[in-house]
Motif scaffolding. Structure first.
Motif, PDB file in Angstrom:
ATOM      1  N   ALA A   1      40.297  19.398  43.201  1.00  0.00           N
ATOM      2  CA  ALA A   1      40.363  20.055  44.442  1.00  0.00           C
ATOM      3  C   ALA A   1      40.945  21.626  44.126  1.00  0.00           C
ATOM      4  O   ALA A   1      40.653  22.456  45.026  1.00  0.00           O
ATOM      5  CB  ALA A   1      41.426  19.575  45.457  1.00  0.00           C
ATOM      6  N   ALA A   2      41.543  21.665  42.945  1.00  0.00           N
ATOM      7  CA  ALA A   2      42.100  23.012  42.544  1.00  0.00           C
ATOM      8  C   ALA A   2      41.171  23.996  42.118  1.00  0.00           C
ATOM      9  O   ALA A   2      41.281  25.228  42.057  1.00  0.00           O
ATOM     10  CB  ALA A   2      43.442  23.037  41.807  1.00  0.00           C
ATOM     11  N   VAL A   3      40.353  23.326  41.038  1.00  0.00           N
ATOM     12  CA  VAL A   3      39.491  24.269  40.475  1.00  0.00           C
ATOM     13  C   VAL A   3      37.969  24.587  40.988  1.00  0.00           C
ATOM     14  O   VAL A   3      37.201  23.432  41.250  1.00  0.00           O
ATOM     15  CB  VAL A   3      39.081  23.660  38.803  1.00  0.00           C
ATOM     16  N   GLN A   4      37.713  25.602  41.394  1.00  0.00           N
ATOM     17  CA  GLN A   4      36.261  25.961  42.139  1.00  0.00           C
ATOM     18  C   GLN A   4      35.185  26.000  41.209  1.00  0.00           C
ATOM     19  O   GLN A   4      34.163  25.585  41.303  1.00  0.00           O
ATOM     20  CB  GLN A   4      36.460  27.302  42.906  1.00  0.00           C
ATOM     21  N   ARG A   5      35.313  26.728  39.932  1.00  0.00           N
ATOM     22  CA  ARG A   5      34.455  26.909  38.958  1.00  0.00           C
ATOM     23  C   ARG A   5      35.139  27.129  37.686  1.00  0.00           C
ATOM     24  O   ARG A   5      36.266  27.508  37.674  1.00  0.00           O
ATOM     25  CB  ARG A   5      33.517  28.337  39.246  1.00  0.00           C
ATOM     26  N   MET A   6      34.360  26.808  36.521  1.00  0.00           N
ATOM     27  CA  MET A   6      34.980  26.660  35.258  1.00  0.00           C
ATOM     28  C   MET A   6      34.039  27.314  34.300  1.00  0.00           C
ATOM     29  O   MET A   6      32.826  26.862  34.214  1.00  0.00           O
ATOM     30  CB  MET A   6      35.670  25.348  35.116  1.00  0.00           C
ATOM     31  N   LEU A   7      34.504  28.276  33.413  1.00  0.00           N
ATOM     32  CA  LEU A   7      33.678  28.600  32.330  1.00  0.00           C
ATOM     33  C   LEU A   7      34.542  28.413  31.053  1.00  0.00           C
ATOM     34  O   LEU A   7      35.589  29.053  30.778  1.00  0.00           O
ATOM     35  CB  LEU A   7      33.528  30.173  32.391  1.00  0.00           C
ATOM     36  N   LEU A   8      33.940  27.769  30.242  1.00  0.00           N
ATOM     37  CA  LEU A   8      34.584  27.186  28.966  1.00  0.00           C
ATOM     38  C   LEU A   8      33.738  27.723  27.777  1.00  0.00           C
ATOM     39  O   LEU A   8      32.687  28.038  28.004  1.00  0.00           O
ATOM     40  CB  LEU A   8      34.403  25.822  28.738  1.00  0.00           C
TER      41      LEU A   8
ATOM     42  N   ALA B   1      35.486   4.911  33.876  1.00  0.00           N
ATOM     43  CA  ALA B   1      35.297   4.870  35.405  1.00  0.00           C
ATOM     44  C   ALA B   1      34.211   5.722  35.922  1.00  0.00           C
ATOM     45  O   ALA B   1      34.076   5.732  36.946  1.00  0.00           O
ATOM     46  CB  ALA B   1      36.454   5.688  35.733  1.00  0.00           C
ATOM     47  N   GLY B   2      33.257   6.342  34.968  1.00  0.00           N
ATOM     48  CA  GLY B   2      32.070   7.104  35.543  1.00  0.00           C
ATOM     49  C   GLY B   2      32.377   8.364  36.252  1.00  0.00           C
ATOM     50  O   GLY B   2      31.661   8.885  36.934  1.00  0.00           O
ATOM     51  N   CYS B   3      33.565   8.776  35.857  1.00  0.00           N
ATOM     52  CA  CYS B   3      34.208  10.047  36.464  1.00  0.00           C
ATOM     53  C   CYS B   3      33.540  11.255  35.707  1.00  0.00           C
ATOM     54  O   CYS B   3      33.582  11.619  34.439  1.00  0.00           O
ATOM     55  CB  CYS B   3      35.934  10.142  36.271  1.00  0.00           C
ATOM     56  N   LYS B   4      33.019  12.220  36.454  1.00  0.00           N
ATOM     57  CA  LYS B   4      32.530  13.552  35.998  1.00  0.00           C
ATOM     58  C   LYS B   4      32.873  14.536  36.861  1.00  0.00           C
ATOM     59  O   LYS B   4      33.168  14.386  37.935  1.00  0.00           O
ATOM     60  CB  LYS B   4      30.781  13.347  36.251  1.00  0.00           C
ATOM     61  N   LEU B   5      32.967  15.644  36.242  1.00  0.00           N
ATOM     62  CA  LEU B   5      33.526  16.750  37.049  1.00  0.00           C
ATOM     63  C   LEU B   5      32.583  17.227  37.962  1.00  0.00           C
ATOM     64  O   LEU B   5      31.198  17.075  37.799  1.00  0.00           O
ATOM     65  CB  LEU B   5      33.674  18.132  35.896  1.00  0.00           C
ATOM     66  N   THR B   6      32.856  17.785  39.124  1.00  0.00           N
ATOM     67  CA  THR B   6      31.941  18.053  40.204  1.00  0.00           C
ATOM     68  C   THR B   6      31.958  19.454  40.449  1.00  0.00           C
ATOM     69  O   THR B   6      30.999  19.982  40.885  1.00  0.00           O
ATOM     70  CB  THR B   6      32.483  17.319  41.441  1.00  0.00           C
TER      71      THR B   6
ATOM     72  N   ALA C   1      40.789  20.269  35.357  1.00  0.00           N
ATOM     73  CA  ALA C   1      39.502  19.987  36.506  1.00  0.00           C
ATOM     74  C   ALA C   1      39.355  18.431  36.557  1.00  0.00           C
ATOM     75  O   ALA C   1      39.066  18.051  37.884  1.00  0.00           O
ATOM     76  CB  ALA C   1      38.255  20.656  35.573  1.00  0.00           C
ATOM     77  N   ALA C   2      39.608  17.800  35.720  1.00  0.00           N
ATOM     78  CA  ALA C   2      39.453  16.354  35.796  1.00  0.00           C
ATOM     79  C   ALA C   2      40.678  15.633  36.762  1.00  0.00           C
ATOM     80  O   ALA C   2      40.542  15.004  37.708  1.00  0.00           O
ATOM     81  CB  ALA C   2      39.303  15.648  34.431  1.00  0.00           C
ATOM     82  N   ASP C   3      41.664  16.123  36.447  1.00  0.00           N
ATOM     83  CA  ASP C   3      43.069  15.709  37.075  1.00  0.00           C
ATOM     84  C   ASP C   3      43.122  16.342  38.690  1.00  0.00           C
ATOM     85  O   ASP C   3      43.743  15.586  39.389  1.00  0.00           O
ATOM     86  CB  ASP C   3      44.116  15.890  36.296  1.00  0.00           C
ATOM     87  N   HIS C   4      42.658  17.559  38.627  1.00  0.00           N
ATOM     88  CA  HIS C   4      43.122  18.313  39.745  1.00  0.00           C
ATOM     89  C   HIS C   4      41.583  19.033  40.267  1.00  0.00           C
ATOM     90  O   HIS C   4      41.841  20.078  40.524  1.00  0.00           O
ATOM     91  CB  HIS C   4      44.207  19.164  39.584  1.00  0.00           C
TER      92      HIS C   4
END
Length: 292
Positions: free
Chosen positions: A119-126, A228-233, A114-117
């Motif tokens: 645009a590919a991941v719509q939703r994520m359940l961990l 870098a302040g990157c967060k999953l969106t 999800a962090a690297d791609h």
């Protein structure tokens, strides 16, 4: 256990990736944890396939996927490299955008995916993890005792590999059986699959490299995201077991809110192996989340 699913081995960036595909509808990728295989989803996969096109895969180093050779920097088993396998699998199956359900090690791969791609991941359940960097940074005695394998497997080769290889079945039975539900949580057919795969040559090295990567190169990647302040969106939901060490040792939601913008979740009345201990509860959670 996977009626109506077709098995397919595809060529990934580092060798064969073993996959299964079943159902129809929006694509949903399922990623397993250690020391298991895609078979861990057998109690929910058929029901999910009534609503989604379900794609399951064995992570590199596990199941019937390739076991590429280790490298000194542990790049081969970085979650970044394993996430590229997942992208290759979904593209092979014709999907550029999809949802993800992942457990344990697979959930760490999903985090990097999800962090690297994004645009590919719509939703994520961990399932039953907090961010790797936070877990290592905040390790307590209680966590170290419960997750002893985190610190055993990262020791320099060849000692961990040699000890596992003396009796691989005993190793996974110890790791899995000493948690909340014991070995009774696992169907005999599933346990037989886990035991068969852990005895494939090269598995011990792959398992160790997976964990060594998590304690080295994966932390480098995670620290770079934080700096870098990157967060999953994408919307992120996390579930953890009431009787598992993750929820007992960490504030799961707070740690994920440090790494993602839109986070929800709760604990379930089970242990670590949610998909096998509480499949009905997981199925309800997944359908509610992925069909929103």
């Amino acid at each position: 256990m996977f009626e109506g699913f077709a098995a397919l081995d595809i060529q990934g960036p580092a060798g064969t990736v073993h996959t299964r595909r079943g159902g129809q509808g929006a694509p949903l990728l399922l990623l397993h944890g250690h020391p298991q295989t895609h078979v861990m989803w057998h109690r929910v996969a058929n029901d999910l396939a009534r609503h989604f096109t379900v794609v399951l895969m064995d992570l590199r180093g596990y199941g019937d996927s390739a076991r590429p050779a280790a490298d000194p920097e542990h790049l081969t088993y970085s979650k970044r490299a394993m996430a590229r396998d997942a992208m290759a699998v979904m593209r092979h199956h014709g999907f550029e955008r999809f949802q993800v359900l992942a457990h344990d090690r697979g959930a760490r791969v999903a985090h990097r995916l999800a962090a690297d791609h994004p645009a590919a991941v719509q939703r994520m359940l961990l399932l039953d993890i907090a961010p790797t960097l936070a877990m290592y940074s905040s390790t307590t005695e209680a966590f170290a005792r419960a997750y002893w394998h985190w610190f055993f497997l990262i020791q320099p080769p060849p000692l961990p590999e040699a000890l596992i290889e003396t009796d691989p079945v005993r190793y996974i039975r110890s790791v899995m059986g000493k948690r909340h539900a014991g070995l009774a949580a696992f169907a005999p057919e599933a346990m037989a699959a886990y035991e068969r795969c852990v005895q494939i040559p090269g598995t011990a090295e792959s398992i160790c490299e997976d964990y060594r990567a998590s304690a080295t190169i994966d932390l480098t990647h995670d620290r770079a995201d934080v700096a870098a302040g990157c967060k999953l969106t994408m919307p992120l939901r996390v579930l953890w077991g009431e009787h598992g060490a993750v929820g007992q040792c960490f504030d799961v939601l707070a740690l994920w809110r440090d790494r993602a913008i839109e986070v929800s979740g709760q604990q379930l009345p089970c242990g670590h192996y949610i998909a096998e201990e509480a499949p009905a509860l997981l199925l309800n959670e997944a359908l509610n989340f992925f069909t929103t």
